[in-house]
Design an enzyme around this catalytic site. Structure first.
Site, PDB file in Angstrom:
ATOM      1  N   GLY A 141      -0.640   2.560   0.638  1.00 13.15           N
ATOM      2  CA  GLY A 141      -1.670   1.812   1.269  1.00 13.15           C
ATOM      3  C   GLY A 141      -2.893   1.412   0.353  1.00 13.15           C
ATOM      4  N   LEU A 171      -4.916   7.595   3.725  1.00 12.08           N
ATOM      5  CA  LEU A 171      -4.746   6.393   2.762  1.00 12.08           C
ATOM      6  C   LEU A 171      -5.430   6.717   1.508  1.00 12.08           C
ATOM      7  CD1 LEU A 171      -5.931   3.626   5.265  1.00 12.08           C
ATOM      8  CD2 LEU A 171      -3.490   3.736   4.485  1.00 12.08           C
ATOM      9  N   ASN A 202       0.882  -2.846   0.451  1.00 12.84           N
ATOM     10  CA  ASN A 202       0.293  -2.497   1.625  1.00 12.84           C
ATOM     11  C   ASN A 202      -1.061  -2.577   1.589  1.00 12.84           C
ATOM     12  OD1 ASN A 202      -0.808  -0.221   3.516  1.00 12.84           O
ATOM     13  ND2 ASN A 202       1.109  -1.068   4.500  1.00 12.84           N
ATOM     14  N   CYS A 236      -5.427   0.482  10.864  1.00 15.32           N
ATOM     15  CA  CYS A 236      -6.584   0.976  10.372  1.00 15.32           C
ATOM     16  C   CYS A 236      -7.891   1.175  11.561  1.00 15.32           C
ATOM     17  CB  CYS A 236      -7.136   0.463   9.116  1.00 15.32           C
ATOM     18  SG  CYS A 236      -6.012   0.452   7.732  1.00 15.32           S
TER      19      CYS A 236
END
Length: 301
Positions: free
Chosen positions: A46, A73, A99, A130
């Site tokens: 990510g 993340l 990502n 998120c």
């Protein structure tokens, strides 16, 4: 010879096996174990606008037939990726998918705009699990409106293949899929992790610093296959299936349920060569059943 190539939007993959974000680093970490060019592609960890340290430790714990993670993340931001990672991996011979994550729609757009200058990045995968900080922390992907807003903004900022990764922690995942399809998503990937929790009974406290985390691994596979099947029936765009895939047979379940491609995640931690083994097992299955083109079995259920 078996034709294994598939198309995800305008993205052409040599075979339907990808890796899942957060389980394969930036690909280069696995180069000692496999030939990266054999993969259909891989999704890098990510990437956010700014550097993130992630959550406090402990943030991973093994569970029966799976694992919980609350990494948060952790990454050094999109500029670090562009300046330091991309030059090293751009010629790997496999499709690289980034990502993209953010705490606001503007964050997502800013990351995509920076990535748009990279000629060897032909697709992004949008993590809409998120928390939207402007709406009290509710994940973008838990409502049609939230998912659609991110997708629409990114469709304007990104002119290549746009994949949206869906959360399973919703009432109707097919409804969310239709919402992002209507705003220009060229594919959806699912499922992201299921929310779970583990308790250390000796210490009488949660195992994770965040209390809850994302459950992945074989334990979630039946749920993931069901959601892929539901979603593939509801949308016209390709579906990428993931959730507990650890063998060619597992991957074939998803393909038959309607997935055009699959992503391998948690299994990478157990066997760094599992992806190429899965590719070989899919091909062996096709040869054994006299299937000349993998697309013959996609969505046959």
């Amino acid at each position: 010879m078996v034709r294994l190539n598939v198309n995800i939007g305008s993205l052409r993959l040599k075979n339907p096996v990808l890796t899942a974000s957060g389980t394969f680093g930036y690909g280069e970490e696995f180069a000692d174990f496999i030939d990266l060019s054999r993969l259909g592609g891989f999704v890098v960890k990510g990437t956010t606008l700014h550097s993130r340290e992630g959550n406090d430790y402990p943030r991973m714990v093994e569970t029966p037939s799976g694992m919980l993670n609350a990494v948060g993340l952790q990454n050094k931001g999109v500029n670090y990726f562009i300046e330091n990672i991309y030059p090293r991996i751009r010629r790997c011979g496999s499709e690289i998918i980034v990502n993209v994550s953010g705490a606001s729609v503007d964050d997502y757009v800013a990351v995509a705009e920076r990535l748009s200058d990279l000629e060897d990045i032909h697709a992004i995968e949008v993590n809409i699990s998120c928390p939207n900080v402007k709406q009290g922390g509710m994940a973008f992907g838990t409502t049609c409106a939230g998912a659609a807003s991110v997708t629409a903004a990114l469709r304007r900022a990104w002119d290549r293949t746009l994949i949206v990764k869906l959360s399973p922690n919703v009432t109707d995942i097919a409804e969310i899929a239709r919402a992002v399809e209507s705003e220009g998503a060229e594919a959806v990937s699912l499922i992201n992790t299921l929310m779970g929790m583990a308790v250390d009974v000796e210490r009488r406290r949660p195992c994770l610093s965040t209390v809850t985390g994302g459950l992945s691994g074989p334990a979630v596979r039946p749920v993931a296959v069901r959601m892929v099947w539901q979603t593939a029936k509801a949308v016209k765009i390709p579906v990428i299936g993931l959730g507990g895939i650890a063998s060619g047979r597992d991957a074939l379940e998803f393909l038959m349920a309607g997935a055009t491609a699959v992503q391998v995640g948690t299994a990478n931690f157990l066997d760094p060569a599992i992806t190429v083994k899965i590719i070989d097992e899919i091909e062996e299955y096709c040869v054994r059943h006299k299937i000349s083109d993998i697309r013959e079995i996609i969505g046959i259920i």
